[in-house]
Scaffold this motif. Structure first.
Motif, mmCIF file in Angstrom:
data_model
loop_
_atom_site.group_PDB
_atom_site.id
_atom_site.type_symbol
_atom_site.label_atom_id
_atom_site.label_comp_id
_atom_site.label_asym_id
_atom_site.label_seq_id
_atom_site.Cartn_x
_atom_site.Cartn_y
_atom_site.Cartn_z
ATOM 1 N N UNK A 1 -0.873 -3.993 -0.781
ATOM 2 C CA UNK A 1 -1.202 -4.341 0.605
ATOM 3 C C UNK A 1 -0.352 -3.580 1.625
ATOM 4 N N UNK A 2 -0.980 -3.311 2.774
ATOM 5 C CA UNK A 2 -0.305 -2.668 3.906
ATOM 6 C C UNK A 2 -0.686 -3.390 5.192
ATOM 7 N N UNK B 1 1.861 8.757 -2.093
ATOM 8 C CA UNK B 1 0.495 9.285 -2.019
ATOM 9 C C UNK B 1 0.075 10.028 -3.273
ATOM 10 N N UNK B 2 1.029 10.576 -4.020
ATOM 11 C CA UNK B 2 0.675 11.283 -5.248
ATOM 12 C C UNK B 2 0.192 10.285 -6.298
ATOM 13 N N UNK B 3 0.738 9.084 -6.288
ATOM 14 C CA UNK B 3 0.222 8.015 -7.148
ATOM 15 C C UNK B 3 -1.055 7.424 -6.566
ATOM 16 N N UNK B 4 -1.092 7.261 -5.253
ATOM 17 C CA UNK B 4 -2.256 6.689 -4.578
ATOM 18 C C UNK B 4 -3.506 7.542 -4.781
ATOM 19 N N UNK B 5 -3.314 8.865 -4.893
ATOM 20 C CA UNK B 5 -4.444 9.739 -5.192
ATOM 21 C C UNK B 5 -4.836 10.703 -4.101
ATOM 22 N N UNK B 6 -3.951 10.953 -3.126
ATOM 23 C CA UNK B 6 -4.262 11.898 -2.054
ATOM 24 C C UNK B 6 -4.618 13.257 -2.657
ATOM 25 N N UNK C 1 -2.708 0.803 -10.214
ATOM 26 C CA UNK C 1 -2.237 1.752 -9.209
ATOM 27 C C UNK C 1 -1.542 1.001 -8.070
ATOM 28 N N UNK C 2 -0.203 1.123 -8.016
ATOM 29 C CA UNK C 2 0.585 0.515 -6.939
ATOM 30 C C UNK C 2 1.175 1.582 -6.035
ATOM 31 N N UNK C 3 0.417 2.658 -5.827
ATOM 32 C CA UNK C 3 0.849 3.696 -4.897
ATOM 33 C C UNK C 3 0.460 3.359 -3.472
ATOM 34 N N UNK C 4 1.273 3.816 -2.525
ATOM 35 C CA UNK C 4 0.951 3.732 -1.098
ATOM 36 C C UNK C 4 1.251 5.096 -0.488
ATOM 37 N N UNK D 1 3.530 2.567 9.092
ATOM 38 C CA UNK D 1 2.327 3.245 8.627
ATOM 39 C C UNK D 1 2.197 3.242 7.110
ATOM 40 N N UNK D 2 3.333 3.329 6.421
ATOM 41 C CA UNK D 2 3.293 3.643 4.997
ATOM 42 C C UNK D 2 3.911 2.565 4.112
ATOM 43 N N UNK D 3 3.942 1.349 4.595
ATOM 44 C CA UNK D 3 4.315 0.229 3.756
ATOM 45 C C UNK D 3 5.803 -0.065 3.697
ATOM 46 N N UNK D 4 6.116 -1.217 3.144
ATOM 47 C CA UNK D 4 7.503 -1.619 2.948
ATOM 48 C C UNK D 4 8.171 -0.687 1.944
ATOM 49 N N UNK D 5 9.486 -0.525 2.087
ATOM 50 C CA UNK D 5 10.244 0.311 1.160
ATOM 51 C C UNK D 5 10.065 -0.208 -0.275
#
Length: 420
Positions: free
Chosen positions: A48-49, A220-225, A254-257, A268-272
């Motif tokens: 979640x974001x 983002x590399x895990x998220x799939x950009x 997949x827990x990438x953000x 913009x890019x989620x909690x640390x």
């Protein structure tokens, strides 16, 4: 009849009545009993974001009002029943879910009509997702197969306000005016986006594999950009498929953000990472391993003038290592193994600079040699360009010199599968 026999007869009668009643009850009590005894396994997740405008148009800031939102997901686990998890982690007031369904996906926003299951929450068709909280549905009888897409449809009769979401889904979601929960047709769902809303998990029960899911944790590399929309070409997708093809099936979550940081929060890019690690990894049911690929944004944001990358403090190697050690310690405390992945080459990207080059090399050296991970996968060396170890191989480059393309993600999945 003596007193003992009289008491025994009374007890036997009471037992027979209780058994008859239990057998006759096929409604809510039986369903509740099923739920209590099921062993749940996470089969799909999205981290979640908070609502934001993101890289492309989405509906998070406007939310929903009198609308149905239909979302396609692809579970990586099997089961004979399913439940969904909804998150209002960043909402300041409860969100009323008027109704929800789950079904097998058809083409686009269509579903297979015979598979539609009405979801309930505490045996009610409507429920509130608490402010800053979560809501889990009751079990739905549905045979779930790994890699068979499912569709979750949510209807909001009221106004939600800004929606907790996952920005970069690389999958199409659909919106319709009015209640279209049970529609098999896609005709009402005329609006699209590439994000997921409120939906944070799909769990299965009754499958054959328990307690061995792999969480891919990162940015983002895990998220799939850079992967192709609606093609399920992210590296966690490819990893799950490879494990299944080699006779070692395990759910991969997949827990990438995109844009996520190891050490700092971002609007913009989620909690640390340390702040979301419990929610997105440790509390997922049935997790046995986590793959950590994180830190390139901590290193590279300070090299870029991109407004959304601010604030971007300059971080040291020692600070990043301390962050990794915290994740390893927290995972090991729950009996979860940790695979450390080296940071990919990123020379000539907007993250590159003298400080970034120095810190990334030092961090990768520590990941390789520290012995603190349960296993290490050296993505840095495997994806480097021939003749230039700091540059991403052009064959794997999506075009920005930072994110892999579909072939690059497939290569990452093969390397990680070999380590698992």
């Amino acid at each position: 009849m003596n007193d003992f026999a009289r008491k025994a007869g009374t007890a036997l009668s009471a037992l027979l009545i209780a058994v008859s009643t239990a057998v006759a009850c096929t409604g809510a009590p039986a369903q509740a009993g099923v739920e209590r005894h099921q062993s749940w396994q996470a089969a799909w997740t999205a981290a979640p974001q908070r609502a934001s405008s993101g890289f492309e148009a989405n509906w998070s800031e406007e939310g929903f009002s009198g609308q149905s939102v239909r979302q396609v997901v692809r579970p990586a686990g099997d089961g004979s029943s399913a439940r969904i998890r909804l998150s209002n982690a960043y909402g300041t007031s409860p969100v009323r879910v008027t109704g929800a369904t789950i079904a097998y996906a058809g083409q686009g926003a269509s579903v297979r009509p015979e598979s539609v299951r009405r979801l309930t929450f505490g045996h009610a068709v409507s429920a509130d997702i608490p402010a800053h909280g979560t809501l889990t549905s009751d079990p739905a009888r549905l045979n779930v197969r790994a890699f068979q897409p499912l569709v979750v449809t949510l209807y909001f009769a009221g106004t939600t306000g800004p929606a907790t979401f996952h920005a970069q889904a690389y999958a199409t979601s659909y919106r319709a005016q009015g209640d279209h929960l049970a529609d098999a047709s896609a005709s009402a769902f005329t609006q699209t986006t590439h994000s997921w809303y409120y939906l944070s998990g799909v769990d299965v029960a009754g499958g054959t594999r328990k307690g061995d899911a792999v969480v891919a944790f990162g940015d983002s590399i895990t998220d799939g950009f850079g992967s192709t929309n609606d093609a399920n070409g992210r590296y966690p997708d490819e990893l799950a498929e490879r494990l299944a093809a080699t006779g070692r099936p395990r759910p991969v979550l997949n827990a990438g953000i995109g844009g996520n940081l190891l050490l700092n929060d971002s609007a913009w890019y989620g909690d640390r990472s340390s702040a979301r690690f419990r929610r997105d990894v440790l509390d997922q049911p049935g997790v046995g391993t986590v793959v950590v690929l994180e830190g390139i944004n901590d290193i590279g944001f300070s090299e870029s003038d991109t407004p959304t990358f601010k604030p971007a403090p300059v971080v040291s190697t020692d600070e990043l290592i301390a962050g990794y050690r915290r994740l390893i310690r927290d995972a090991h405390a729950k009996g979860i193994k940790v695979v450390g992945a080296t940071l990919l080459p990123f020379k000539n990207s907007d993250h590159w600079g003298e400080h970034a080059a120095s810190v990334s090399n030092a961090v990768n050296r520590w990941i390789r040699t520290s012995g603190e991970y349960d296993a290490v996968v050296d993505l840095d060396r495997a994806l480097a360009a021939p003749g230039d170890p700091d540059m991403l191989n052009p064959a794997f480059d999506s075009g920005d010199h930072l994110h892999p393309n579909d072939l690059g993600y497939t290569t990452m999945a093969r390397l990680i599968a070999d380590r698992l």
